[in-house]
Design a protein around this motif. Structure first.
Motif, PDB file in Angstrom:
ATOM      1  N   ARG A   1     -12.611 -10.628  -1.831  1.00  0.00           N
ATOM      2  CA  ARG A   1     -12.455  -9.664  -2.913  1.00  0.00           C
ATOM      3  C   ARG A   1     -11.587  -8.514  -2.418  1.00  0.00           C
ATOM      4  NH1 ARG A   1     -17.393  -7.205  -5.207  1.00  0.00           N
ATOM      5  NH2 ARG A   1     -16.133  -6.991  -7.082  1.00  0.00           N
ATOM      6  N   LEU A   2     -10.544  -8.199  -3.184  1.00  0.00           N
ATOM      7  CA  LEU A   2      -9.625  -7.123  -2.827  1.00  0.00           C
ATOM      8  C   LEU A   2      -9.632  -6.060  -3.914  1.00  0.00           C
ATOM      9  CD1 LEU A   2      -7.219  -5.900  -1.182  1.00  0.00           C
ATOM     10  CD2 LEU A   2      -5.718  -7.271  -2.651  1.00  0.00           C
ATOM     11  N   ASP A   3      -9.847  -4.817  -3.511  1.00  0.00           N
ATOM     12  CA  ASP A   3      -9.721  -3.689  -4.427  1.00  0.00           C
ATOM     13  C   ASP A   3      -8.302  -3.151  -4.267  1.00  0.00           C
ATOM     14  OD1 ASP A   3      -9.795  -1.384  -5.909  1.00  0.00           O
ATOM     15  OD2 ASP A   3     -11.755  -0.737  -5.173  1.00  0.00           O
ATOM     16  N   ALA A   4      -7.423  -3.540  -5.193  1.00  0.00           N
ATOM     17  CA  ALA A   4      -6.017  -3.169  -5.077  1.00  0.00           C
ATOM     18  C   ALA A   4      -5.831  -1.659  -4.990  1.00  0.00           C
ATOM     19  CB  ALA A   4      -5.226  -3.732  -6.260  1.00  0.00           C
ATOM     20  N   ARG A   5      -6.718  -0.899  -5.587  1.00  0.00           N
ATOM     21  CA  ARG A   5      -6.581   0.559  -5.614  1.00  0.00           C
ATOM     22  C   ARG A   5      -6.642   1.179  -4.218  1.00  0.00           C
ATOM     23  NH1 ARG A   5     -11.445   1.168  -9.787  1.00  0.00           N
ATOM     24  NH2 ARG A   5     -12.250  -0.256  -8.166  1.00  0.00           N
ATOM     25  N   ARG A   6      -7.175   0.416  -3.258  1.00  0.00           N
ATOM     26  CA  ARG A   6      -7.285   0.891  -1.885  1.00  0.00           C
ATOM     27  C   ARG A   6      -6.269   0.218  -0.952  1.00  0.00           C
ATOM     28  NH1 ARG A   6     -11.944   3.732  -0.990  1.00  0.00           N
ATOM     29  NH2 ARG A   6     -11.596   3.495   1.256  1.00  0.00           N
ATOM     30  N   CYS A   7      -5.507  -0.702  -1.483  1.00  0.00           N
ATOM     31  CA  CYS A   7      -4.610  -1.520  -0.670  1.00  0.00           C
ATOM     32  C   CYS A   7      -3.267  -0.819  -0.467  1.00  0.00           C
ATOM     33  CB  CYS A   7      -4.408  -2.872  -1.347  1.00  0.00           C
ATOM     34  SG  CYS A   7      -3.223  -3.959  -0.519  1.00  0.00           S
ATOM     35  N   ILE A   8      -2.798  -0.760   0.770  1.00  0.00           N
ATOM     36  CA  ILE A   8      -1.536  -0.079   1.059  1.00  0.00           C
ATOM     37  C   ILE A   8      -0.360  -0.782   0.389  1.00  0.00           C
ATOM     38  CG2 ILE A   8       0.103   0.484   2.917  1.00  0.00           C
ATOM     39  CD1 ILE A   8      -2.296   1.193   4.659  1.00  0.00           C
ATOM     40  N   SER A   9      -0.410  -2.085   0.255  1.00  0.00           N
ATOM     41  CA  SER A   9       0.668  -2.778  -0.455  1.00  0.00           C
ATOM     42  C   SER A   9       0.748  -2.289  -1.897  1.00  0.00           C
ATOM     43  CB  SER A   9       0.456  -4.291  -0.414  1.00  0.00           C
ATOM     44  OG  SER A   9       0.733  -4.802   0.866  1.00  0.00           O
ATOM     45  N   TYR A  10      -0.390  -2.190  -2.554  1.00  0.00           N
ATOM     46  CA  TYR A  10      -0.422  -1.673  -3.928  1.00  0.00           C
ATOM     47  C   TYR A  10       0.041  -0.221  -3.974  1.00  0.00           C
ATOM     48  CZ  TYR A  10      -2.476   0.464  -8.111  1.00  0.00           C
ATOM     49  OH  TYR A  10      -2.674   1.189  -9.262  1.00  0.00           O
ATOM     50  N   LEU A  11      -0.481   0.590  -3.074  1.00  0.00           N
ATOM     51  CA  LEU A  11      -0.182   2.023  -3.096  1.00  0.00           C
ATOM     52  C   LEU A  11       1.301   2.313  -2.867  1.00  0.00           C
ATOM     53  CD1 LEU A  11      -3.271   3.294  -1.078  1.00  0.00           C
ATOM     54  CD2 LEU A  11      -2.842   3.680  -3.512  1.00  0.00           C
ATOM     55  N   THR A  12       1.943   1.544  -2.008  1.00  0.00           N
ATOM     56  CA  THR A  12       3.347   1.815  -1.681  1.00  0.00           C
ATOM     57  C   THR A  12       4.326   1.122  -2.622  1.00  0.00           C
ATOM     58  OG1 THR A  12       3.334  -0.017  -0.075  1.00  0.00           O
ATOM     59  CG2 THR A  12       2.902   2.214   0.770  1.00  0.00           C
ATOM     60  N   ILE A  13       3.854   0.124  -3.374  1.00  0.00           N
ATOM     61  CA  ILE A  13       4.770  -0.653  -4.211  1.00  0.00           C
ATOM     62  C   ILE A  13       4.477  -0.479  -5.703  1.00  0.00           C
ATOM     63  CG2 ILE A  13       5.613  -2.977  -4.759  1.00  0.00           C
ATOM     64  CD1 ILE A  13       4.953  -3.737  -1.821  1.00  0.00           C
ATOM     65  N   GLU A  14       3.257  -0.700  -6.114  1.00  0.00           N
ATOM     66  CA  GLU A  14       2.910  -0.698  -7.534  1.00  0.00           C
ATOM     67  C   GLU A  14       2.521   0.684  -8.059  1.00  0.00           C
ATOM     68  OE1 GLU A  14       3.572  -3.250  -9.178  1.00  0.00           O
ATOM     69  OE2 GLU A  14       3.641  -4.845  -7.691  1.00  0.00           O
ATOM     70  N   HIS A  15       1.886   1.476  -7.225  1.00  0.00           N
ATOM     71  CA  HIS A  15       1.370   2.785  -7.654  1.00  0.00           C
ATOM     72  C   HIS A  15       2.523   3.776  -7.828  1.00  0.00           C
ATOM     73  CE1 HIS A  15      -1.455   6.046  -8.108  1.00  0.00           C
ATOM     74  NE2 HIS A  15      -0.863   6.710  -7.137  1.00  0.00           N
ATOM     75  N   LYS A  16       2.601   4.415  -8.986  1.00  0.00           N
ATOM     76  CA  LYS A  16       3.753   5.265  -9.310  1.00  0.00           C
ATOM     77  C   LYS A  16       3.535   6.754  -9.061  1.00  0.00           C
ATOM     78  CE  LYS A  16       5.484   2.065 -12.823  1.00  0.00           C
ATOM     79  NZ  LYS A  16       5.844   1.874 -14.253  1.00  0.00           N
ATOM     80  N   GLY A  17       2.310   7.200  -9.025  1.00  0.00           N
ATOM     81  CA  GLY A  17       2.067   8.630  -8.880  1.00  0.00           C
ATOM     82  C   GLY A  17       1.899   9.041  -7.429  1.00  0.00           C
TER      83      GLY A  17
END
Length: 361
Positions: free
Chosen positions: A212-228
């Motif tokens: 189970r992955l919480d994308a909200r805590r994932c550095i890949s998500y934070l650096t690529i998908e997260h806009k703010g």
């Protein structure tokens, strides 16, 4: 049909695919249930498209009712060097292995289309009539990893990515949906055992439980998908990672069987992206960013998000030599960049090191 499958596998190998298998197009109940739970718990973060087209994502036939089989395929991008080598060099930026070469979307899709055309012609020659095909690589509501497991390419590991006995965690996945009934392969068998290496390696504790992955805590998500702005609680943990994160993949013991992907020259790392200096990346304007990352998957996040990431890395570096650039970026017209620069300036004031940085390998 067995002969067609054998010939199809041979053609896939000729086109550069290292992994091949066939899965049924019907719904995988376990994968669909996992998707529903993951979305219900909000672990997809701001990736609204995951929820908007969940009904298509649940199964191949949910997206295309006429589909009967799925050809699952993988291209290896196994690195020749240690993806974690820059962890102790804070003046350098860490870019995920998959993004150091040519954009995999272009490379894999080109090969998928060629293989799909081959399959259409081969079916005609064998008197099977006109068949339908659709190709997908990471840009449509398709669950490539569960499909890869169902096709026998490997299994979804505890880090939720596909793991292969032959290629470790380093596979780009693609799929061909077809109206042709092809003989399917046995699903991949989970071989993670008691290993927790990927769970323990995650710098932001993005795994609430194995598989189970919480994308909200994932550095890949934070650096690529997260806009703010990057949430404060994750900034220090990001270290010098500015695009993606390889930690959970790199520590997988199954990687010891993977051969580096030198055969796929498109995925060989560009020299300027292996260990780039943060100072050079912080100086990029929009034109410079676009020129540097032409043909790279990094280009899609844009200059502002990219520089935001570099500023977090600068703040974590303790490198006094970056202060002037950080100060300049505090006046950046993009408010997210300016905020990251404010944070980096404060962090550098608190963390500036007096000893020289270690030489980059």
């Amino acid at each position: 049909m067995a002969t067609l499958r054998t010939d199809l596998a041979a053609e896939a190998e000729r086109l550069g695919f290292a992994a091949f298998g066939i899965a049924p197009a019907a719904e995988n109940a376990r994968a669909a249930a996992r998707l529903e739970t993951w979305l219900a718990e909000g672990m997809h973060g701001s990736m609204g498209w995951m929820e908007e087209r969940a009904h298509h994502r649940r199964s191949p036939q949910g997206l295309w009712p006429e589909a009967r089989s799925v050809v699952g395929l993988g291209m290896s991008y196994a690195p020749a060097s240690d993806p974690l080598a820059l962890a102790d060099h804070p003046d350098r930026a860490r870019i995920s292995v998959y993004a150091q070469g040519k954009d995999y979307h272009d490379v894999v899709k080109k090969a998928l289309k060629a293989l799909a055309r081959w399959l259409v012609e081969a079916a005609k020659k064998r008197g099977l009539g006109d068949i339908g095909v659709k190709v997908f690589v990471d840009t449509a509501p398709v669950m490539e990893k569960p499909l890869g497991e169902a096709a026998g390419l490997g299994w979804q590991g505890k880090h939720t990515n596909l793991v292969s006995r032959e290629h470790g965690s380093w596979l780009f996945l693609g799929a061909i949906y077809t109206t042709l009934d092809l003989p399917v392969d046995e699903s991949g068998e989970d071989r993670c055992g008691t290993c927790q290496a990927c769970q323990d390696a995650c710098p932001t504790e993005a795994f609430p439980a194995p598989y189970r992955l919480d994308a909200r805590r994932c550095i890949s998500y934070l650096t690529i998908e997260h806009k703010g702005p990057i949430p404060d609680e994750f900034r220090a943990a990001m270290g010098n990672r500015i695009y993606g994160c390889d930690d959970c993949l790199a520590v997988c013991p199954w990687n010891k069987f993977a051969q580096d992907a030198a055969a796929m020259r498109a995925f060989l790392p560009r020299a300027e992206l292996v260990a780039p200096k943060l100072a050079e990346l912080l100086s990029l304007d929009d034109a410079g960013f676009r020129a540097l990352f032409s043909g790279s998957p990094i280009k899609r996040i844009g200059r502002d998000r990219f520089v935001r990431n570099c500023l977090i890395a600068a703040g974590n570096s303790g490198d006094a030599g970056l202060r002037a650039q950080v100060e300049t970026l505090r006046r950046d017209p993009d408010p997210v960049v300016a905020e990251a620069a404010d944070w980096a300036a404060a962090a550098l004031s608190d963390r500036t090191i007096s000893s020289p940085l270690p030489p980059c390998p």
